[in-house]
Design an enzyme around this catalytic site. Structure first.
Site, PDB file in Angstrom:
ATOM      1  N   GLY A  89     -16.426  48.968 -10.468  1.00  0.00           N
ATOM      2  CA  GLY A  89     -16.884  47.605 -10.296  1.00  0.00           C
ATOM      3  C   GLY A  89     -16.184  46.711 -11.313  1.00  0.00           C
ATOM      4  N   ALA A  90     -16.306  45.401 -11.134  1.00  0.00           N
ATOM      5  CA  ALA A  90     -15.654  44.476 -12.070  1.00  0.00           C
ATOM      6  C   ALA A  90     -16.489  43.211 -12.250  1.00  0.00           C
ATOM      7  CB  ALA A  90     -14.251  44.119 -11.580  1.00  0.00           C
ATOM      8  N   GLY A  91     -17.806  43.351 -12.090  1.00  0.00           N
ATOM      9  CA  GLY A  91     -18.693  42.206 -12.284  1.00  0.00           C
ATOM     10  C   GLY A  91     -19.043  42.012 -13.747  1.00  0.00           C
ATOM     11  N   CYS A 120     -17.820  32.555 -25.763  1.00  0.00           N
ATOM     12  CA  CYS A 120     -18.004  32.467 -24.312  1.00  0.00           C
ATOM     13  C   CYS A 120     -19.342  31.829 -23.948  1.00  0.00           C
ATOM     14  CB  CYS A 120     -17.892  33.849 -23.671  1.00  0.00           C
ATOM     15  SG  CYS A 120     -19.081  35.049 -24.313  1.00  0.00           S
ATOM     16  N   ASN A 121     -20.303  31.868 -24.870  1.00  0.00           N
ATOM     17  CA  ASN A 121     -21.633  31.350 -24.564  1.00  0.00           C
ATOM     18  C   ASN A 121     -21.970  30.024 -25.247  1.00  0.00           C
ATOM     19  OD1 ASN A 121     -22.531  33.307 -22.782  1.00  0.00           O
ATOM     20  ND2 ASN A 121     -23.168  34.679 -24.424  1.00  0.00           N
ATOM     21  N   ARG A 122     -21.115  29.550 -26.166  1.00  0.00           N
ATOM     22  CA  ARG A 122     -21.441  28.310 -26.861  1.00  0.00           C
ATOM     23  C   ARG A 122     -20.200  27.681 -27.470  1.00  0.00           C
ATOM     24  NH1 ARG A 122     -25.740  28.738 -29.787  1.00  0.00           N
ATOM     25  NH2 ARG A 122     -26.294  30.792 -28.955  1.00  0.00           N
ATOM     26  N   THR A 140     -21.733  42.804 -15.474  1.00  0.00           N
ATOM     27  CA  THR A 140     -22.319  43.949 -16.179  1.00  0.00           C
ATOM     28  C   THR A 140     -21.248  44.929 -16.619  1.00  0.00           C
ATOM     29  OG1 THR A 140     -24.394  43.740 -14.952  1.00  0.00           O
ATOM     30  CG2 THR A 140     -23.946  45.863 -15.985  1.00  0.00           C
TER      31      THR A 140
END
Length: 436
Positions: free
Chosen positions: A187-189, A50-52, A191
């Protein structure tokens, strides 16, 4: 050939670009096959998270542009757009980058351990696709050994440095067996998404996600086998939750003291661990006064995170030192292999000259030529043939003022002592041989 690492990551590209360049599992086999078949590519591996997204290739000097153009074609992006956020490393810099990635020094969360597992998956996928040859195979194995050394000899992965990880780490101090615990996430952000992933990896199997938009909650909970609910369903879910972690943008508290008290009665006062990451807070401070509730706020977590960040930075500095040593040893191994290959090539060349001269000499002997002249001719041919190429190279070096080659030549070409020791004079031998 050149070792190339080319890619994008969270530092160079937005998530909008990263998601376009990422490879899905169904795409990966085809992508590796295409990449491996490019004319300038000898070996290839793909790391996509997901990051690279990173491509590791053994290629020639034209390979970098070829890989960039292929990546743009595969994902239907313009080369210019991709080039603006892409980075590349060559040879020992590429090896260093791979090692830094493996131990989490290049991650969004310093020292996070998941990337090593993802890198091992990428290695296995490249092997199955026959994308690995000797060079990448050795590099990956060397990288895994360095990563193991870093994890063993430093504390790079021991201290949580994200809010989400710190929250889960604190929960682990209260629950001996995460497999029996149920979690309610509000929540669903981003974090909460990280919290859900960490809880799932820690062994929590019952995860309920509550959000104002149920569809968003389902998108987060579904891949983890969790359940999505709307905010009005929280009181019922609270009765079964051992862990409650909340992070929303709500202007007013979502959990009040009365709601939690009613849930505790239904739970028969089994303890509940709560973390309120939101600002403004999602959980009324008075909830922390209840006997069976362990309530922490984001400030409590920040103290843990800052202390752990300092410890992890010290470990990161130690890791950098180990990586430099690892890069050096990888380069040394490469030089030894290169030297061995050169020696083998040189010996094969010498043996071919020897065999050709021998065959010619045997033919002359078979024709009845004078053996002494044949031997003399053989010696003359061998000397000339062995000296021909070095002589040309030395003349060229002198013409081009290549002082480095000229300085090394005597050590390579000239013996350190006479090839044949001269016999000692007879009188000297007799004197030396006289018994004492």
């Amino acid at each position: 050939m050149t070792l190339l690492a080319l890619g994008i990551n969270h530092r160079t590209a937005s998530v909008a670009v990263r998601e376009q360049v990422a490879f899905t599992p169904s795409q990966l086999e085809n992508a590796l096959g295409e990449l491996r078949c490019l004319p300038h590519i000898r070996e290839a591996a793909v790391l996509s998270t997901c990051n690279r997204t990173e491509l590791y290739c053994v290629t020639n000097s034209a390979g970098e542009q070829a890989v960039l153009e292929w990546l743009s074609r595969f994902h239907d992006l313009s080369v210019d757009e991709l080039a603006r956020c892409a980075y590349h490393y060559l040879d020992h810099d590429a090896a260093r980058h791979l090692m830094r990635v493996a131990v989490g020094l290049d991650s969004m969360v310093l020292g996070e351990p998941q990337i090593l597992g993802q890198l091992k998956d990428a290695y296995q996928q490249a092997r199955q696709a026959k994308g690995l040859g000797g060079e990448l195979e050795r590099l990956f194995q060397h990288t895994f050994a360095v990563a193991k050394q870093v994890r063993t000899e430093t504390g790079i992965g021991k201290n949580p440095v994200s809010v989400a990880y710190a929250a889960v780490s604190m929960a682990s101090r209260i629950f001996d067996d995460f497999g029996r615990a149920s979690a309610l996430l509000i929540g669903a952000g981003e974090t909460i998404e990280l919290v859900a992933r960490h809880l799932h990896e820690a062994g929590v199997r019952t995860i309920v996600v509550a959000n104002r938009t149920r569809e968003r909650a389902q998108a987060l909970a579904g891949p983890l086998g969790g359940e999505a609910i709307a905010l009005p369903d929280i009181p019922t879910a609270l009765e079964k939750a051992d862990i409650v972690i909340s992070s929303t943008a709500a202007p007013l508290p979502i959990l009040g003291k009365g709601m939690v008290e009613r849930a505790l009665k239904k739970r028969r006062h089994r303890p509940v661990f709560m973390v309120d990451i939101a600002v403004p807070r999602d959980i009324e401070p008075e909830v922390g006064e209840l006997a069976d509730v362990f309530l922490y706020t984001v400030d409590d977590l920040e103290e843990v995170i800052e202390e752990n960040r300092r410890h992890r930075q010290v470990a990161a500095d130690q890791a950098e030192s180990l990586i430099e040593h690892g890069v050096g040893s990888w380069q040394q191994e490469g030089r030894l292999r290169q030297g061995g290959e050169l020696i083998r090539d040189y010996r094969r060349h010498g043996e071919s000259l020897r065999d050709a001269a021998r065959d010619q000499a045997l033919e002359r002997l078979a024709r009845g030529e004078d053996p002494a002249k044949v031997v003399e001719r053989l010696a003359h041919q061998l000397a000339n043939r062995f000296m021909h190429q070095p002589t040309l190279a030395l003349r060229e070096a002198a013409t081009q003022e290549n002082h480095e080659l000229l300085s090394a030549a005597p050590q390579v070409l000239l013996p350190s002592k006479p090839a044949f020791d001269k016999p000692a004079p007879a009188a000297k031998r007799q004197k030396d041989d006289t018994p004492a």
